[in-house]
Design an enzyme around this catalytic site. Structure first.
Site, short mmCIF file in Angstrom:
data_model
loop_
_atom_site.label_atom_id
_atom_site.label_comp_id
_atom_site.label_asym_id
_atom_site.label_seq_id
_atom_site.Cartn_x
_atom_site.Cartn_y
_atom_site.Cartn_z
N LYS A 53 -12.01 -10.24 4.00
CA LYS A 53 -11.58 -10.65 5.35
C LYS A 53 -12.73 -10.79 6.36
CE LYS A 53 -6.82 -9.83 4.36
NZ LYS A 53 -6.08 -8.82 3.65
N ASP A 96 -10.20 0.80 -0.18
CA ASP A 96 -9.98 -0.63 -0.03
C ASP A 96 -10.01 -0.92 1.46
OD1 ASP A 96 -9.17 -3.21 0.23
OD2 ASP A 96 -7.47 -3.06 -1.14
N TYR A 141 -1.61 -2.28 -0.45
CA TYR A 141 -1.81 -3.53 -1.19
C TYR A 141 -3.28 -3.70 -1.49
CZ TYR A 141 -1.88 -8.62 -2.09
OH TYR A 141 -2.06 -9.85 -2.65
#
Ligand SMILES: *Cc1c(COP(=O)(O)O)cnc(C)c1O
Length: 433
Positions: free
Chosen positions: A273, A240, A145
């Site tokens: 995050k 990512d 994702y």
């Protein structure tokens, strides 16, 4: 409404005004059933729901809360920053400090830009990779994702020569026609894809340790080949690390792979995050040559009103200072391993097939299966069993991600007592199966 829980009352109110009652789909408990817990407050490794029930929190806002909730140094930094203003739309020293800190800790990043969400960072990275290479095609892996930008909401097409299909309504097929979706850890497919499309490929984007299909590592030989093929064909290798950055190790997953593959580096990295410590903050960065293609230096446009927000950068900086303290990741990794090995032992004592894995403060486990290598296998693990497990743990005051395809997170404030209580509750569940 007498006798109804406050969580249920709030969920009913929310559903009238907010689609599904939530502002991000997986919070709705659709996969596991039941009523989402509305969080009233959190501290350390715990949060309390609207009924005042306490939970050990293994989500930590889906990764950012690596120190636990309400760390005093972070709270202090945020409070001080707030008094000086919320947002200016002009540059600040703190943005420079945060950039310096990230560049120092992640050697593959020579320059970076701050944005407000992982989605934004990944989307901008794709545009930059296309702009810098002059190519349109991108490669991603099923189960990875990268946020909800149109070009990345894609599932595999029927064959390699055909490109992906949208996974969301509202994404025109033309928008994903340049996105090729491959199976994670499948070397043969990777080779074939580069042979067919490598020369037109702008970038290969991947989660190096995937946390959005539970927890699946890219194997070292697979990673090695990803790097070699990108170099050979002139495509950018994009990591990512929105989830893994400052979560699995101080240098991210790339530092973990560099241990097995000396000198290993991606060309670009997407972060989010943990670098915001719970505030809306993300970043993308890479080599100077590529990053200088961004406006105002270069022709690739990208912008943001709240990018590098002064309160968010204060929160991120204070968080990054804490994780650099000596031994931080050793203790975090040890605690996480204790959890996973405790769960594994509890399952095996009860004769329940179970597997688990962790890196740093990130973990995953699978009921009734060996460790999967790709999304297809993750999705064959036992969903109904996971849902029973999830609800048994929830009743016992333990909050795991409400879906079997999500990773879990341990923070520095999870105590050995928290871990022991979690393993005890799991042992009771396994022995009742
Ligand atoms: C969470 C996540 C994103 C998206 O970040 P948001 O801040 O939710 O937009 C992108 N990539 C990975 C690997 C993630 O885990």
């Amino acid at each position: 409404m007498y006798g109804t829980s406050r969580n249920e009352i709030l969920f009913d109110r929310a559903k009238k005004l907010i689609p599904g009652g939530v502002n991000s789909p997986v919070r709705a408990f659709k996969a596991v059933g039941g009523t989402p817990r509305f969080v009233q407050r959190a501290n350390g490794s715990h949060f309390w729901d609207a009924d005042g029930k306490r939970y050990i929190d293994y989500i930590g806002s889906w990764g950012p809360m690596i120190l636990g909730h309400g760390h005093p140094a972070v709270v202090d930094a945020v409070q001080k920053a707030m008094l000086d203003g919320f947002s200016y739309g002009a540059p600040t020293e703190r943005e420079v400090e945060l950039a310096e800190e990230i560049v120092r800790l992640v050697p593959s990043i020579e320059m970076l830009r701050l944005v407000s969400s992982g989605t934004e960072a990944a989307m901008s990275t794709i545009r930059l990779a296309r702009g810098a290479t002059g190519r349109s095609k991108i490669i991603k892996f099923e189960g990875c994702y990268h946020g909800h930008a149109d070009a990345l909401l894609v599932k595999a097409g029927s064959g390699l020569a055909t490109f992906g299909n949208p996974t969301s309504a509202g994404v025109p097929p033309e928008v994903v026609q340049h996105t090729l979706v491959l199976e994670y850890n499948n070397l043969a497919q990777l080779e074939e894809a580069f042979e067919l499309h490598g020369r037109e490929t702008a970038c290969l984007m991947m989660e190096p340790i995937a946390g959005n299909m539970n927890f699946v590592r890219a194997s070292v030989p697979f990673m090695k080949r990803c790097r070699e093929l990108c170099t050979q064909y002139g495509a950018l290798l994009v990591f990512d690390e929105v989830m893994t950055g400052f979560r699995v190790a101080l240098g991210g997953a790339q530092s973990v792979y560099a241990k097995s593959l000396p000198g290993f580096k991606p060309d670009m990295t997407v972060l989010g995050k943990v670098i915001g410590g719970g505030m809306p903050l993300a970043a993308f960065g890479g080599t100077r040559a590529v990053m200088e293609q961004l406006a105002p230096l270069g022709p690739v446009y990208q912008a943001g009103t709240l990018s590098g927000n002064p309160v968010a950068t204060a929160c991120g900086l204070a968080t990054l200072r804490e994780v650099q303290k000596p031994g931080f990741y050793d203790v975090l990794a040890e605690r996480t391993r204790t959890l996973v090995s405790g769960l594994t032992t509890a399952a095996s004592n009860a004769g329940v097939p179970f597997s688990g894995d962790s890196e740093g403060g990130m973990f995953g486990f699978f009921l009734f299966n060996d460790l999967p290598q790709n999304y297809g296998t993750v999705m064959t693990t036992d969903g109904p069993a996971f849902n029973r497990f999830f609800h048994a743990m929830l009743d016992a005051g333990i909050y795991y991600a409400p879906a079997l395809y999500e990773a879990g997170f341990v923070s520095a404030s999870h105590s050995t007592e928290d871990i022991a209580a979690t393993v005890d509750a799991a042992a009771r569940f396994f022995s009742g199966l």
